[in-house]
Write a protein that holds these residues in place. Sequence first.
Motif, PDB file in Angstrom:
ATOM      1  N   PHE A  83      74.054  19.228 -46.357  1.00  0.00           N
ATOM      2  CA  PHE A  83      75.093  20.204 -46.686  1.00  0.00           C
ATOM      3  C   PHE A  83      75.218  21.286 -45.617  1.00  0.00           C
ATOM      4  CE2 PHE A  83      74.730  18.592 -51.117  1.00  0.00           C
ATOM      5  CZ  PHE A  83      76.079  18.317 -51.312  1.00  0.00           C
ATOM      6  N   THR A  84      74.096  21.679 -45.013  1.00  0.00           N
ATOM      7  CA  THR A  84      74.160  22.680 -43.944  1.00  0.00           C
ATOM      8  C   THR A  84      74.942  22.149 -42.747  1.00  0.00           C
ATOM      9  OG1 THR A  84      72.039  23.661 -44.606  1.00  0.00           O
ATOM     10  CG2 THR A  84      72.808  24.113 -42.365  1.00  0.00           C
ATOM     11  N   VAL A  85      74.635  20.919 -42.338  1.00  0.00           N
ATOM     12  CA  VAL A  85      75.314  20.325 -41.189  1.00  0.00           C
ATOM     13  C   VAL A  85      76.781  20.043 -41.517  1.00  0.00           C
ATOM     14  CG1 VAL A  85      75.370  18.323 -39.654  1.00  0.00           C
ATOM     15  CG2 VAL A  85      73.185  19.351 -40.262  1.00  0.00           C
ATOM     16  N   GLU A  86      77.059  19.596 -42.733  1.00  0.00           N
ATOM     17  CA  GLU A  86      78.442  19.356 -43.152  1.00  0.00           C
ATOM     18  C   GLU A  86      79.252  20.655 -43.120  1.00  0.00           C
ATOM     19  OE1 GLU A  86      80.132  16.974 -46.853  1.00  0.00           O
ATOM     20  OE2 GLU A  86      79.672  19.042 -47.399  1.00  0.00           O
ATOM     21  N   ASN A  87      78.661  21.733 -43.636  1.00  0.00           N
ATOM     22  CA  ASN A  87      79.336  23.031 -43.608  1.00  0.00           C
ATOM     23  C   ASN A  87      79.623  23.468 -42.175  1.00  0.00           C
ATOM     24  OD1 ASN A  87      79.084  23.071 -46.373  1.00  0.00           O
ATOM     25  ND2 ASN A  87      77.370  24.497 -46.407  1.00  0.00           N
ATOM     26  N   LEU A  88      78.630  23.276 -41.295  1.00  0.00           N
ATOM     27  CA  LEU A  88      78.793  23.653 -39.896  1.00  0.00           C
ATOM     28  C   LEU A  88      79.933  22.871 -39.259  1.00  0.00           C
ATOM     29  CD1 LEU A  88      77.850  25.057 -37.272  1.00  0.00           C
ATOM     30  CD2 LEU A  88      76.227  23.164 -36.969  1.00  0.00           C
ATOM     31  N   GLY A  89      79.921  21.557 -39.439  1.00  0.00           N
ATOM     32  CA  GLY A  89      80.946  20.714 -38.833  1.00  0.00           C
ATOM     33  C   GLY A  89      82.334  21.011 -39.357  1.00  0.00           C
ATOM     34  N   THR A  90      82.446  21.240 -40.663  1.00  0.00           N
ATOM     35  CA  THR A  90      83.749  21.545 -41.253  1.00  0.00           C
ATOM     36  C   THR A  90      84.271  22.892 -40.769  1.00  0.00           C
ATOM     37  OG1 THR A  90      83.174  20.282 -43.238  1.00  0.00           O
ATOM     38  CG2 THR A  90      85.020  21.810 -43.419  1.00  0.00           C
ATOM     39  N   GLY A  91      83.370  23.865 -40.643  1.00  0.00           N
ATOM     40  CA  GLY A  91      83.774  25.184 -40.160  1.00  0.00           C
ATOM     41  C   GLY A  91      84.250  25.167 -38.722  1.00  0.00           C
ATOM     42  N   LEU A  92      83.702  24.253 -37.913  1.00  0.00           N
ATOM     43  CA  LEU A  92      84.068  24.186 -36.495  1.00  0.00           C
ATOM     44  C   LEU A  92      85.238  23.243 -36.222  1.00  0.00           C
ATOM     45  CD1 LEU A  92      80.530  24.105 -34.843  1.00  0.00           C
ATOM     46  CD2 LEU A  92      82.126  26.028 -34.930  1.00  0.00           C
ATOM     47  N   THR A  93      85.597  22.414 -37.208  1.00  0.00           N
ATOM     48  CA  THR A  93      86.740  21.510 -37.032  1.00  0.00           C
ATOM     49  C   THR A  93      87.793  21.850 -38.092  1.00  0.00           C
ATOM     50  OG1 THR A  93      85.613  19.808 -38.374  1.00  0.00           O
ATOM     51  CG2 THR A  93      85.358  19.684 -35.993  1.00  0.00           C
ATOM     52  N   SER A  94      87.881  21.042 -39.114  1.00  0.00           N
ATOM     53  CA  SER A  94      88.786  21.304 -40.226  1.00  0.00           C
ATOM     54  C   SER A  94      88.377  20.417 -41.384  1.00  0.00           C
ATOM     55  CB  SER A  94      90.241  21.023 -39.842  1.00  0.00           C
ATOM     56  OG  SER A  94      90.436  19.627 -39.650  1.00  0.00           O
ATOM     57  N   ALA A  95      88.866  20.746 -42.573  1.00  0.00           N
ATOM     58  CA  ALA A  95      88.536  19.949 -43.746  1.00  0.00           C
ATOM     59  C   ALA A  95      89.050  18.517 -43.595  1.00  0.00           C
ATOM     60  CB  ALA A  95      89.124  20.596 -44.999  1.00  0.00           C
ATOM     61  N   SER A  96      90.277  18.360 -43.104  1.00  0.00           N
ATOM     62  CA  SER A  96      90.856  17.021 -42.941  1.00  0.00           C
ATOM     63  C   SER A  96      90.048  16.180 -41.972  1.00  0.00           C
ATOM     64  CB  SER A  96      92.298  17.130 -42.425  1.00  0.00           C
ATOM     65  OG  SER A  96      93.115  17.783 -43.352  1.00  0.00           O
ATOM     66  N   PHE A  97      89.752  16.746 -40.811  1.00  0.00           N
ATOM     67  CA  PHE A  97      89.026  16.018 -39.777  1.00  0.00           C
ATOM     68  C   PHE A  97      87.631  15.640 -40.266  1.00  0.00           C
ATOM     69  CE2 PHE A  97      86.367  15.522 -36.065  1.00  0.00           C
ATOM     70  CZ  PHE A  97      87.174  14.817 -35.186  1.00  0.00           C
ATOM     71  N   SER A  98      86.908  16.593 -40.845  1.00  0.00           N
ATOM     72  CA  SER A  98      85.528  16.339 -41.251  1.00  0.00           C
ATOM     73  C   SER A  98      85.452  15.310 -42.379  1.00  0.00           C
ATOM     74  CB  SER A  98      84.843  17.646 -41.672  1.00  0.00           C
ATOM     75  OG  SER A  98      85.547  18.290 -42.707  1.00  0.00           O
ATOM     76  N   SER A  99      86.407  15.349 -43.313  1.00  0.00           N
ATOM     77  CA  SER A  99      86.375  14.381 -44.415  1.00  0.00           C
ATOM     78  C   SER A  99      86.638  12.960 -43.904  1.00  0.00           C
ATOM     79  CB  SER A  99      87.410  14.749 -45.478  1.00  0.00           C
ATOM     80  OG  SER A  99      88.723  14.647 -44.984  1.00  0.00           O
ATOM     81  N   LEU A 100      87.469  12.830 -42.881  1.00  0.00           N
ATOM     82  CA  LEU A 100      87.734  11.515 -42.306  1.00  0.00           C
ATOM     83  C   LEU A 100      86.522  10.981 -41.537  1.00  0.00           C
ATOM     84  CD1 LEU A 100      91.411  12.097 -41.197  1.00  0.00           C
ATOM     85  CD2 LEU A 100      90.631  10.305 -42.768  1.00  0.00           C
ATOM     86  N   ILE A 101      85.781  11.880 -40.883  1.00  0.00           N
ATOM     87  CA  ILE A 101      84.540  11.451 -40.228  1.00  0.00           C
ATOM     88  C   ILE A 101      83.535  10.992 -41.283  1.00  0.00           C
ATOM     89  CG2 ILE A 101      82.567  12.190 -38.839  1.00  0.00           C
ATOM     90  CD1 ILE A 101      85.113  11.829 -37.239  1.00  0.00           C
ATOM     91  N   MET A 102      83.485  11.698 -42.411  1.00  0.00           N
ATOM     92  CA  MET A 102      82.556  11.321 -43.479  1.00  0.00           C
ATOM     93  C   MET A 102      82.927   9.987 -44.112  1.00  0.00           C
ATOM     94  SD  MET A 102      80.037  13.312 -43.619  1.00  0.00           S
ATOM     95  CE  MET A 102      79.356  12.625 -45.129  1.00  0.00           C
ATOM     96  N   ALA A 103      84.183   9.558 -43.934  1.00  0.00           N
ATOM     97  CA  ALA A 103      84.589   8.253 -44.454  1.00  0.00           C
ATOM     98  C   ALA A 103      83.849   7.118 -43.761  1.00  0.00           C
ATOM     99  CB  ALA A 103      86.100   8.068 -44.298  1.00  0.00           C
ATOM    100  N   THR A 104      83.208   7.405 -42.629  1.00  0.00           N
ATOM    101  CA  THR A 104      82.458   6.370 -41.900  1.00  0.00           C
ATOM    102  C   THR A 104      81.051   6.161 -42.468  1.00  0.00           C
ATOM    103  OG1 THR A 104      81.596   7.964 -40.262  1.00  0.00           O
ATOM    104  CG2 THR A 104      83.709   6.924 -39.770  1.00  0.00           C
ATOM    105  N   VAL A 105      80.690   6.879 -43.518  1.00  0.00           N
ATOM    106  CA  VAL A 105      79.342   6.766 -44.096  1.00  0.00           C
ATOM    107  C   VAL A 105      78.964   5.320 -44.422  1.00  0.00           C
ATOM    108  CG1 VAL A 105      77.984   7.268 -46.174  1.00  0.00           C
ATOM    109  CG2 VAL A 105      79.068   9.128 -44.921  1.00  0.00           C
ATOM    110  N   PRO A 106      79.855   4.512 -45.057  1.00  0.00           N
ATOM    111  CA  PRO A 106      79.457   3.127 -45.340  1.00  0.00           C
ATOM    112  C   PRO A 106      79.045   2.334 -44.107  1.00  0.00           C
ATOM    113  CG  PRO A 106      81.415   3.700 -46.595  1.00  0.00           C
ATOM    114  CD  PRO A 106      81.175   4.835 -45.640  1.00  0.00           C
TER     115      PRO A 106
END
Length: 291
Positions: A83-106
Amino acid sequence: MTNTSLKPLLVIIGVNFLWGIDFIAIEYMMRFMSPAVFTLCRLGIGAVLLLLACFLFRGGLHIQRQDMLHVLIAGGIGMSLYFTVENLGTGLTSASFSSLIMATVPIFGMVGDRIVYGSKITPLKVVCVVGSILGVYLLVRGEPMGINMVGLAAMFAAAILWAFYIVYTKTLFDKYDLLTLLTGLFVAGVIVQIPLTLISQGITHAPITITPMGIFVTIATAIVCIIVGQFGYVFAIGHLSPTVVSAFENVLPVTTVILSIIIFGKMLTGVQVIGAVLIMAAVTMIAIKSE
């Protein structure tokens, strides 16, 4: 479709809708506090509420001595660091961009299963991985103002952490009921997060701005997006195939992108839309072929 199969299907759709909203909340809250502080606040709220529930319904938190280190590592990775790293990444990019990167989890999960459990990776899956990488490239390439590379690295780190967390926690779900395990994971997350936050604040001296809306967002997302989301996710994966669960996880970035347009007025470029479609198609194909 029977009511038995419809319920978990609706739950997994609802969970990913909630997690999509969470990315919007993170982008908003990064204006007022550091990633580590926001993580500690939400984990603290979650740990207190779950402990109360655990003592009320289970008579206490009962984790076997031989599993305590396992739970501590799992909670430290999946709750604190993730959650710390996710918060950092989202704060430095955007919610849209970060959620799409997280779609690569599988995809990272597939690799983790290969390393830990020796699962087979077929040529088609390799093609899907390449397609997903191309999709990420188009996301970055299509950013009008350029992408923050630290934020991009943070989101990939978050995806890897979450995939590792899922693989590493598998055996614990077979030994403990959901309330006991999630309580243990939240408590472990707080234990790891306290020194992490103190160190982070000592280095960055990041300001903390407390507002009524910020308090509401922190409490609401801790309860609804994290606690309810975790319960719903585990319930769904217990009743649905991995194919269905992974396919409907595409609801998360779609929700975030739509809400980002409505709330922040941030739209993806045409190139980024193509990248997003490639990522979600690759993830869905991997899920189908993993059935």
